[in-house]
Design a protein around this motif. Structure first.
Motif, PDB file in Angstrom:
ATOM      1  N   SER A 131       0.838  -1.211   0.000  1.00 24.79           N
ATOM      2  CA  SER A 131       0.000   0.000   0.000  1.00 24.79           C
ATOM      3  C   SER A 131       0.865   1.250   0.000  1.00 24.79           C
ATOM      4  CB  SER A 131      -0.911   0.019   1.221  1.00 24.79           C
ATOM      5  OG  SER A 131      -1.752  -1.099   1.209  1.00 24.79           O
ATOM      6  N   GLN A 138      -8.924  -0.473  -1.037  1.00 27.01           N
ATOM      7  CA  GLN A 138      -9.346  -1.800  -0.594  1.00 27.01           C
ATOM      8  C   GLN A 138     -10.837  -1.812  -0.249  1.00 27.01           C
ATOM      9  OE1 GLN A 138      -6.827  -3.572   2.293  1.00 27.01           O
ATOM     10  NE2 GLN A 138      -8.031  -5.441   2.361  1.00 27.01           N
ATOM     11  N   ASP A 156      -5.578  -1.070  -4.889  1.00 31.52           N
ATOM     12  CA  ASP A 156      -5.040  -1.651  -3.662  1.00 31.52           C
ATOM     13  C   ASP A 156      -5.983  -2.736  -3.141  1.00 31.52           C
ATOM     14  OD1 ASP A 156      -3.703  -2.265  -1.392  1.00 31.52           O
ATOM     15  OD2 ASP A 156      -3.688  -0.231  -0.564  1.00 31.52           O
ATOM     16  N   GLU A 157      -5.662  -3.974  -3.423  1.00 31.65           N
ATOM     17  CA  GLU A 157      -6.498  -5.102  -3.011  1.00 31.65           C
ATOM     18  C   GLU A 157      -7.983  -4.821  -3.218  1.00 31.65           C
ATOM     19  OE1 GLU A 157      -5.624  -6.939   0.791  1.00 31.65           O
ATOM     20  OE2 GLU A 157      -3.674  -5.938   0.758  1.00 31.65           O
ATOM     21  N   GLY A 167     -10.306  -7.746  -2.277  1.00 35.93           N
ATOM     22  CA  GLY A 167      -9.951  -8.494  -1.075  1.00 35.93           C
ATOM     23  C   GLY A 167     -11.147  -8.916  -0.246  1.00 35.93           C
ATOM     24  N   THR A 173      -2.481  -7.361  -4.673  1.00 39.52           N
ATOM     25  CA  THR A 173      -3.373  -8.450  -4.258  1.00 39.52           C
ATOM     26  C   THR A 173      -2.652  -9.429  -3.338  1.00 39.52           C
ATOM     27  OG1 THR A 173      -4.742 -10.285  -5.010  1.00 39.52           O
ATOM     28  CG2 THR A 173      -2.831  -9.740  -6.361  1.00 39.52           C
TER      29      THR A 173
END
Ligand SMILES: Nc1ncnc2c1ncn2[C@@H]1O[C@H](COP(=O)(O)OP(=O)(O)OP(=O)(O)O)[C@@H](O)[C@H]1O
Ligand SMILES: [Mg+2]
Lengths: 277, 266
Positions: free
Chosen positions: B59, B97, B174-175, B178, B207
């Motif tokens: 991140s 995220q 960013d992810e 997730g 990821t």
């Protein structure tokens, strides 16, 4: 992706507050318990006064109070109106001051540390002692009442609003920066909305306080208002009038509270806006 | 390996180049070295994934690229300029995220928010464009829904549409998937590849899911923790278009095993 859509559909199509007879039933079941208890207390009171033969100057029966309210409807309404004018003006003034200070606190932690003790002092100072002072300074008109109402109003709104303004998480600020928002735009698009539910939580508390503030200010000298009615009735030991005045100011306070609630409904238009209370 | 990457980009400027970057955060318990000595070149129009254990600075790397934080040491260059300069007129697309939608804005208004902020599109056109984007992420019919009325996957799709609304050449993610279940995640993967292939874009995609990284990427950057550094840069030369079924293929599974080995080699 239709599956994902379907999964959400149940959430999306969750029963909205019903309409027609369904809604009436919901309303009834929501308010019926309170109304029943209210009526029960009224009848018990009426019966107790009759059964124990309690004299009117000690505890008048509800029926007597209601008769008095009807008989004196016009002066009572006039006085309640005068008091509520001051309370509403005080609530508005207090809200403006509270919001201004909330902004100052948001902009500067140092000013917050410097000024917050004053907010606490204003909050903790005995209002019964402040009221006569304000009457000395501001006269017997509406001004001291507005001032006392405002003073009572400020603290809950200030504290809540500051919390609301700071309730935004870091990622939202990063988002606003990435999409190129100026601090002013971030304030308008994010902070204002984040603070609103908190401000209204404060306003709900302050609404009742504002009326009490106006009444207390009237105790210490005023020409008109439900507070003066109470003081005069007290001198004359007129319990029936006292109960009538109490009842009228309660009704007016509840009305003001629901005006705030209605305003809240209007401003907090998105679904999960209202804070859990 | 970064030399190989520079060659890969055909001698042109890489979209993003990171040179000798270290990032040290001050924390109550002393300085924390989040990243140390990062050298990385990300070629234009490639799909690049970043994988690695939690806390290895993925991140932080994304936030360095778009200028949300400044490196303690070293230099980040985006299209030949500093992230701040790049950000001034071209802007990064960033998908967090969590969807990070404004709860008081409908799906449509959330997608239109960057256009409103940047005042780049005529107000009348904004809504139209936001509608098109919602359609692109298959959310037509949900324009008027507030975020709390949408499922997690739908919210994330709104946030992707929002990131695309100003047509960024560089998309940092960013992810983004997730929090999604495996099924929705795979759908979103297909969707993302489709979006990427529709238009030239550089995507940097963080990821935890190695299969996802392999399936999506041209290049997988493997990072190692304590301090955060680049352990390996792996080219994924699986032919495109890739069908979802290749995930079950022997070649894919072998690559996955090798990738796992690189990561767990501590
Ligand atoms: N603002 C900050 N202040 C202090 N330390 C930070 C800050 N941001 C990140 N760190 C530290 O830097 C390191 C890397 O964090 P980062 O969030 O980049 O990791 P990550 O690879 O994204 O992890 P995850 O996979 O869990 O998201 C961590 O040790 C973290 O504690
Ligand atoms: Mg992370």
């Amino acid at each position: 992706m239709t599956e994902a859509t379907g999964e959400a559909a149940s959430e999306v199509l969750a029963p909205s507050p019903g309409k027609g007879p369904g809604r009436l039933r919901t309303l009834l079941s929501a308010y019926a318990p309170a109304i029943l208890v209210f009526l029960a207390v009224g009848f018990a009171w009426e019966a107790a006064v009759a059964f124990f033969r309690i004299p009117k100057f000690l505890l008048p029966a509800p029926s007597v109070v209601i008769q008095r309210i009807i008989a004196d409807a016009e002066p009572l309404a006039q006085n309640v109106f005068v008091t509520m004018q001051a309370a509403v003006a005080g609530l508005i003034l207090g809200t403006i001051i509270a919001l201004a200070f909330a902004l100052i606190f948001l902009m500067s932690r140092i000013l917050e540390r410097a000024l917050f003790p004053w907010a606490i002092i204003v909050q903790t100072v005995p209002i019964l002692a402040i009221a006569p002072l304000l009457t000395i300074w501001l006269g017997f008109g509406i001004a001291p009442k507005i001032a006392v109402s405002a003073i009572i109003t400020i603290f809950p709104i200030l504290v809540n609003t500051v919390r609301g303004l700071r309730s935004v998480n870091r990622q939202v600020f990063e988002l606003m920066r990435v999409i190129g928002a100026s601090p002013g735009q971030t304030f308008r698009e994010v902070r204002v909305f984040a603070a609103m539910p908190y401000t209204f939580a404060g306003l709900r508390i302050s609404a009742g306080g504002a009326v009490i503030g106006a009444i207390v200010a009237e105790f210490t000298g005023a020409n008109l208002g439900i507070g003066t009615v109470i003081v005069n009735a007290g001198y004359r030991q007129d319990a029936t009038m006292l109960f009538s005045a109490i009842f009228c100011s309660c009704v007016a306070t509840i009305a003001l509270f629901y005006v705030v609630v209605a305003l809240e409904r209007l401003c907090l238009f998105w679904p999960d806006a209202r804070l859990e209370s | 390996m970064s030399a190989a990457l520079a060659q890969e980009s055909g001698g042109h400027l890489p979209a993003i180049s990171i040179a000798g970057v270290s990032m040290v955060f001050d924390s109550p318990s002393g300085p924390v070295t989040a990243l140390k000595g990062i050298d990385l070149a990300i070629p234009k129009n490639r799909f690049v994934s970043i994988v690695g254990r939690s806390g290895c600075g993925k991140s932080t790397l994304l936030r360095l690229i778009c200028g949300l934080v400044r490196p303690t040491v070293g230099q980040v260059t985006v299209d030949g300029m500093t992230p701040d300069l790049y950000q001034r007129d071209r802007r990064f697309g960033f998908v967090f995220q969590e969807a990070t939608l404004l709860p008081w804005r409908t799906a449509l208004e959330n997608v239109a928010l960057p256009m409103k902020i940047q005042k780049v599109v005529q107000p009348a056109r904004r809504e139209e464009r936001a509608r098109e984007l919602l359609k692109l992420v298959r959310l037509q019919g949900f324009e008027g829904h507030y975020p709390s009325q949408l499922s997690g996957g739908m919210r994330q799709r709104v946030s992707i549409a929002r990131a695309l609304s100003y047509d960024p050449e560089i998309l940092l993610m960013d992810e983004p998937f997730g929090a999604l279940d495996e099924f929705t995640r795979q759908e979103m993967n297909e969707e993302l590849v489709r979006l990427w292939q529709e238009q030239n874009r550089t995507i940097v995609f963080v990821t935890h899911n190695l299969a996802e990284a392999l399936y999506l990427s041209d290049i997988v950057v493997v990072m190692a923790p304590h301090p955060g550094r680049v352990r390996a840069v792996i080219e994924v030369d699986l032919p495109r278009p890739r069908r979802a079924a290749i995930r079950q293929g022997g070649d894919f599974i072998a690559r996955l095993a090798r990738l796992e080995e690189v990561i767990s080699h501590d």
